[in-house]
Design a protein around this motif. Sequence first.
Motif, PDB file in Angstrom:
ATOM      1  N   LYS A 208      32.202  35.818  44.374  1.00 10.09           N
ATOM      2  CA  LYS A 208      32.466  34.945  43.340  1.00 10.09           C
ATOM      3  C   LYS A 208      34.227  34.960  42.930  1.00 10.09           C
ATOM      4  CE  LYS A 208      30.540  32.984  40.171  1.00 10.09           C
ATOM      5  NZ  LYS A 208      29.755  32.593  38.758  1.00 10.09           N
ATOM      6  N   VAL A 209      34.717  36.282  42.971  1.00  4.57           N
ATOM      7  CA  VAL A 209      36.339  36.313  43.040  1.00  4.57           C
ATOM      8  C   VAL A 209      36.833  35.809  44.257  1.00  4.57           C
ATOM      9  CG1 VAL A 209      38.089  37.836  42.768  1.00  4.57           C
ATOM     10  CG2 VAL A 209      35.936  38.279  41.563  1.00  4.57           C
ATOM     11  N   ARG A 210      36.390  35.998  45.216  1.00  8.18           N
ATOM     12  CA  ARG A 210      36.926  35.282  46.561  1.00  8.18           C
ATOM     13  C   ARG A 210      36.860  33.771  46.666  1.00  8.18           C
ATOM     14  NH1 ARG A 210      33.732  38.822  49.527  1.00  8.18           N
ATOM     15  NH2 ARG A 210      32.590  37.012  50.118  1.00  8.18           N
ATOM     16  N   SER A 211      35.666  33.547  46.123  1.00  4.27           N
ATOM     17  CA  SER A 211      35.349  31.871  45.973  1.00  4.27           C
ATOM     18  C   SER A 211      36.236  31.120  45.094  1.00  4.27           C
ATOM     19  CB  SER A 211      33.984  31.468  46.096  1.00  4.27           C
ATOM     20  OG  SER A 211      33.637  31.780  44.886  1.00  4.27           O
ATOM     21  N   SER A 212      36.691  31.679  44.155  1.00  8.50           N
ATOM     22  CA  SER A 212      37.577  31.273  43.117  1.00  8.50           C
ATOM     23  C   SER A 212      39.204  31.103  43.606  1.00  8.50           C
ATOM     24  CB  SER A 212      37.525  32.173  41.766  1.00  8.50           C
ATOM     25  OG  SER A 212      38.330  33.205  41.976  1.00  8.50           O
ATOM     26  N   GLY A 213      39.426  31.719  44.627  1.00  6.90           N
ATOM     27  CA  GLY A 213      40.894  31.704  45.201  1.00  6.90           C
ATOM     28  C   GLY A 213      41.801  32.430  44.285  1.00  6.90           C
ATOM     29  N   ALA A 214      41.386  33.313  43.355  1.00  2.51           N
ATOM     30  CA  ALA A 214      42.204  34.043  42.625  1.00  2.51           C
ATOM     31  C   ALA A 214      43.219  34.991  43.332  1.00  2.51           C
ATOM     32  CB  ALA A 214      41.521  34.842  41.522  1.00  2.51           C
ATOM     33  N   ASP A 215      44.489  35.006  42.941  1.00  3.29           N
ATOM     34  CA  ASP A 215      45.411  35.912  43.855  1.00  3.29           C
ATOM     35  C   ASP A 215      45.741  37.090  42.771  1.00  3.29           C
ATOM     36  OD1 ASP A 215      47.112  34.844  41.912  1.00  3.29           O
ATOM     37  OD2 ASP A 215      48.358  33.691  43.264  1.00  3.29           O
ATOM     38  N   ALA A 216      45.093  37.187  41.567  1.00  2.00           N
ATOM     39  CA  ALA A 216      45.376  38.472  40.809  1.00  2.00           C
ATOM     40  C   ALA A 216      43.899  38.366  39.907  1.00  2.00           C
ATOM     41  CB  ALA A 216      46.425  38.361  39.895  1.00  2.00           C
ATOM     42  N   VAL A 217      43.235  39.784  39.806  1.00  7.28           N
ATOM     43  CA  VAL A 217      41.983  39.886  39.140  1.00  7.28           C
ATOM     44  C   VAL A 217      42.201  41.126  38.022  1.00  7.28           C
ATOM     45  CG1 VAL A 217      41.158  41.574  40.962  1.00  7.28           C
ATOM     46  CG2 VAL A 217      39.689  40.424  39.346  1.00  7.28           C
ATOM     47  N   TYR A 218      42.130  40.676  36.816  1.00  5.71           N
ATOM     48  CA  TYR A 218      42.062  41.475  35.716  1.00  5.71           C
ATOM     49  C   TYR A 218      40.789  42.249  35.611  1.00  5.71           C
ATOM     50  CZ  TYR A 218      44.149  43.390  31.303  1.00  5.71           C
ATOM     51  OH  TYR A 218      44.885  44.310  30.710  1.00  5.71           O
ATOM     52  N   ILE A 219      40.768  43.450  35.681  1.00  5.62           N
ATOM     53  CA  ILE A 219      39.548  44.239  35.225  1.00  5.62           C
ATOM     54  C   ILE A 219      39.706  44.768  33.850  1.00  5.62           C
ATOM     55  CG2 ILE A 219      38.023  46.133  35.985  1.00  5.62           C
ATOM     56  CD1 ILE A 219      39.509  45.861  38.779  1.00  5.62           C
ATOM     57  N   ALA A 220      38.575  44.263  33.077  1.00  8.02           N
ATOM     58  CA  ALA A 220      38.684  44.783  31.721  1.00  8.02           C
ATOM     59  C   ALA A 220      37.257  45.512  31.304  1.00  8.02           C
ATOM     60  CB  ALA A 220      38.805  43.607  30.577  1.00  8.02           C
ATOM     61  N   SER A 221      37.471  46.566  32.005  1.00  5.65           N
ATOM     62  CA  SER A 221      36.061  47.424  31.834  1.00  5.65           C
ATOM     63  C   SER A 221      36.608  48.990  31.453  1.00  5.65           C
ATOM     64  CB  SER A 221      35.245  47.498  33.012  1.00  5.65           C
ATOM     65  OG  SER A 221      34.009  48.178  32.905  1.00  5.65           O
ATOM     66  N   TYR A 222      35.784  49.918  31.743  1.00  3.69           N
ATOM     67  CA  TYR A 222      36.231  51.421  31.650  1.00  3.69           C
ATOM     68  C   TYR A 222      35.125  52.303  32.111  1.00  3.69           C
ATOM     69  CZ  TYR A 222      33.405  50.039  27.429  1.00  3.69           C
ATOM     70  OH  TYR A 222      32.322  49.467  26.731  1.00  3.69           O
ATOM     71  N   GLY A 223      35.529  53.603  32.226  1.00  2.00           N
ATOM     72  CA  GLY A 223      34.789  54.531  32.664  1.00  2.00           C
ATOM     73  C   GLY A 223      34.427  54.612  34.112  1.00  2.00           C
ATOM     74  N   ALA A 224      33.110  54.886  34.931  1.00  2.00           N
ATOM     75  CA  ALA A 224      33.029  54.913  36.010  1.00  2.00           C
ATOM     76  C   ALA A 224      32.846  53.332  36.547  1.00  2.00           C
ATOM     77  CB  ALA A 224      31.431  55.468  36.297  1.00  2.00           C
ATOM     78  N   GLN A 225      32.499  52.393  35.714  1.00  2.00           N
ATOM     79  CA  GLN A 225      32.279  51.061  36.046  1.00  2.00           C
ATOM     80  C   GLN A 225      33.507  50.529  36.517  1.00  2.00           C
ATOM     81  OE1 GLN A 225      31.813  47.892  32.663  1.00  2.00           O
ATOM     82  NE2 GLN A 225      29.575  47.550  33.990  1.00  2.00           N
ATOM     83  N   GLN A 226      34.721  50.370  35.750  1.00  2.00           N
ATOM     84  CA  GLN A 226      35.877  50.101  36.394  1.00  2.00           C
ATOM     85  C   GLN A 226      36.156  50.459  37.720  1.00  2.00           C
ATOM     86  OE1 GLN A 226      39.103  51.159  33.614  1.00  2.00           O
ATOM     87  NE2 GLN A 226      38.733  53.278  34.219  1.00  2.00           N
ATOM     88  N   VAL A 227      35.992  51.789  37.980  1.00  2.00           N
ATOM     89  CA  VAL A 227      36.304  52.217  39.458  1.00  2.00           C
ATOM     90  C   VAL A 227      35.416  51.784  40.282  1.00  2.00           C
ATOM     91  CG1 VAL A 227      36.593  54.260  40.638  1.00  2.00           C
ATOM     92  CG2 VAL A 227      36.870  54.108  38.155  1.00  2.00           C
ATOM     93  N   GLN A 228      34.161  51.517  40.032  1.00  2.00           N
ATOM     94  CA  GLN A 228      33.004  50.814  40.745  1.00  2.00           C
ATOM     95  C   GLN A 228      33.333  49.492  41.083  1.00  2.00           C
ATOM     96  OE1 GLN A 228      29.680  51.818  38.345  1.00  2.00           O
ATOM     97  NE2 GLN A 228      28.551  52.937  39.958  1.00  2.00           N
ATOM     98  N   ILE A 229      33.843  48.899  40.305  1.00  2.00           N
ATOM     99  CA  ILE A 229      34.132  47.332  40.485  1.00  2.00           C
ATOM    100  C   ILE A 229      35.527  47.179  41.389  1.00  2.00           C
ATOM    101  CG2 ILE A 229      35.623  45.529  39.104  1.00  2.00           C
ATOM    102  CD1 ILE A 229      34.224  46.123  36.590  1.00  2.00           C
ATOM    103  N   ALA A 230      36.386  48.092  41.231  1.00  2.00           N
ATOM    104  CA  ALA A 230      37.459  48.005  42.201  1.00  2.00           C
ATOM    105  C   ALA A 230      36.988  48.380  43.499  1.00  2.00           C
ATOM    106  CB  ALA A 230      38.450  49.082  41.615  1.00  2.00           C
TER     107      ALA A 230
END
Lengths: 374, 289
Positions: A208-230
């Motif tokens: 979904k991030v790719r299809s949005s065409g975003a050139d920056a992505v803000y990750i507002a999470s914490y703990g293991a989850q934020q690293v898994q997202i990245a």
Amino acid sequence: MNYFRNFSAAAAVVALATPAAAEDITIGGLFPFSGTNAVYGDVLSSGAKLAVKHINADKMLSGTLSIAYEDTQALPQPAVVAMQKLVSVLEVPFTLTSFTGVSKAIAPIGARNEVVMINGGGVGPDLAELGEYFWNVIPLANLEVRASVPYVVEALGKTKFALIYVDDPLGGSIRNELEGVLEEIGGDLVSEMSIAPTAQQFSGLAAKVRSSGADAVYIASYGAQQVQIAKQLRDNGVDAQMISYSAYGVPDAMNLPENEGAIFTAQAVTLEASDPVTKRFVEDYKAEFGKDPAPYNVNYYNATMLFAILAQALEAEGKEITGANLLAKRKEMGSFDLVGGNVSFLDNGTLLFPIDVKQIEGGAARTLTTVDIK
Amino acid sequence: MLALQLTLTGLQAGALYALTAVGFSLIFGSTRVFHFAHGATFTLAAYLFYAVEAAGYGFVPGLITSFAGAIIFGLAIDWFIYRPIQRDEGSFFTVFVASFGIGIVVQNLIGIIFGRSFVTITSPLTRSRELLEGVYVAPLAGIAFVVALVCLGALGIFLRSTFTGKGLRALSDDPELVRVFGLSPRRLSAAAFVIGSALVVPSAIFTSMSTGLNPAIGHHIMLISLAATIVGGIGSIPGTMIAAFIFGLAENLSLLWFEPQWSEAVVFAILFAAIIARPSGLVAKSAAH
């Protein structure tokens, strides 16, 4: 039987004859030591442990200070149970707290029982509005967004933002702040996606991030989850600039190769300062833990040291160490010599720091710029 | 293109869920033990692989250690926890609570031994390549899908063609009848734990490489396994497998219409709908056996 009676009598005589020792003092520590955010337990408590060591070595208080640590799992429900224990059973006058959801859950209990709660880890902007018994020694997330997002737009030329935010008070407040800041500076929030705090699969999200065409992505999470997202964003072909806030300042995030170049914010603390408090903290922290201190370590050292300074002043005046007296003394004293220099609280109980915009390079954080937030 | 991308990621997720869920379903279907600690087996297998790999011994020793650890752990729980409880009173709920407790203990022990941090194994296999415009697939996704199909196919053949397999299918229906045919229910129970525990290993290894690990990782996968077992039909291996793939696809395709935070809710909405519409499960047990 006679032997037991004689022994008991002798023990009672010895106890009565011994001069009364100064009463030991216990404060609370509400941190996650299990669950998906358990990594923060050690990170957040290490600064507090060093402060206790210094306070007891300096005999700042009449008795020995200790921290009763309780595991919150970074979840509100276990935190409320833990706070009830601290208030009702251990009768602490002061507790360290962390995480936005946890802090909001325990705040009414602390306020009702006049127990000071001091936060050095949660950054939800709502934490500035939890009443006079709730203090913050960390800049809140709204201030961090105001520092990082303009930098990314103006210095890096990235204007189309995607936001991935955890569905809790912290994530919601970052979304609100990000929308406002982007509107002000001419950026676009092209996609926003809320995630459950327990989610672990993000490959679909990356699509979904790719299809949005975003050139920056803000990750507002914490703990293991934020690293898994990245990791999953990068693995699934997202090459947009990653941005986050102070929760990114943990070894897990720094050491992930996929996080190279990611930008995050943290309060600016001058660890090179020559004042004796800062010098002692930095030297002893390195000696104790074998690494440089991070902002979280500073925050909880300061939070614990603040208690000792206030309690010491109360004891000098012969006053009882209660939450109400600690609050009154903080207002009376106004400013404090803590790690990073002399600091003052705002009226809402929050310390104001400038904010560093940092970038991860080779597993370490390099400061790109420091922003004064008003 | 987004729909195609989400279908592919859904199939990958479904393959990983299927391996874990089928192991749970096999154990529950054969032994009637609600083996909630299956999530702990998953976590243990993943961390053992990580430990060996991170120590520099390579993939194959990691794989062998992971298989050995998962199987020994599954057997040990059966022998030293479940059987003594069943021998004394045989309460289903006592076994369930014990199993739940084991999961928590293992999670904390892993945290103590391996640390509470997020860990991952960096591999070029996890890096996606663009197959079509806007459609990215990692080599690991394809491998996971094929391995899952091979493992599940092999299990199906084993259950239908071997004496032990047929015994496992008969065990939950009538242990006495199984005994009459010269098979030991205890040995069959052990076989169920061995096979069920071994099945989580590929899923655990792929997860350690693709999403990374923390000590609490088994909890989510256990919930999905449980839901797949119920939706598929309790004790039904094909039903569980189909349900796991449905969940993997539903979790990902739901992103076309809903916020990502609802993806787990979609899984449980399917669970409720399935329970109401078809309480016996997608594949009836007689057909499953």
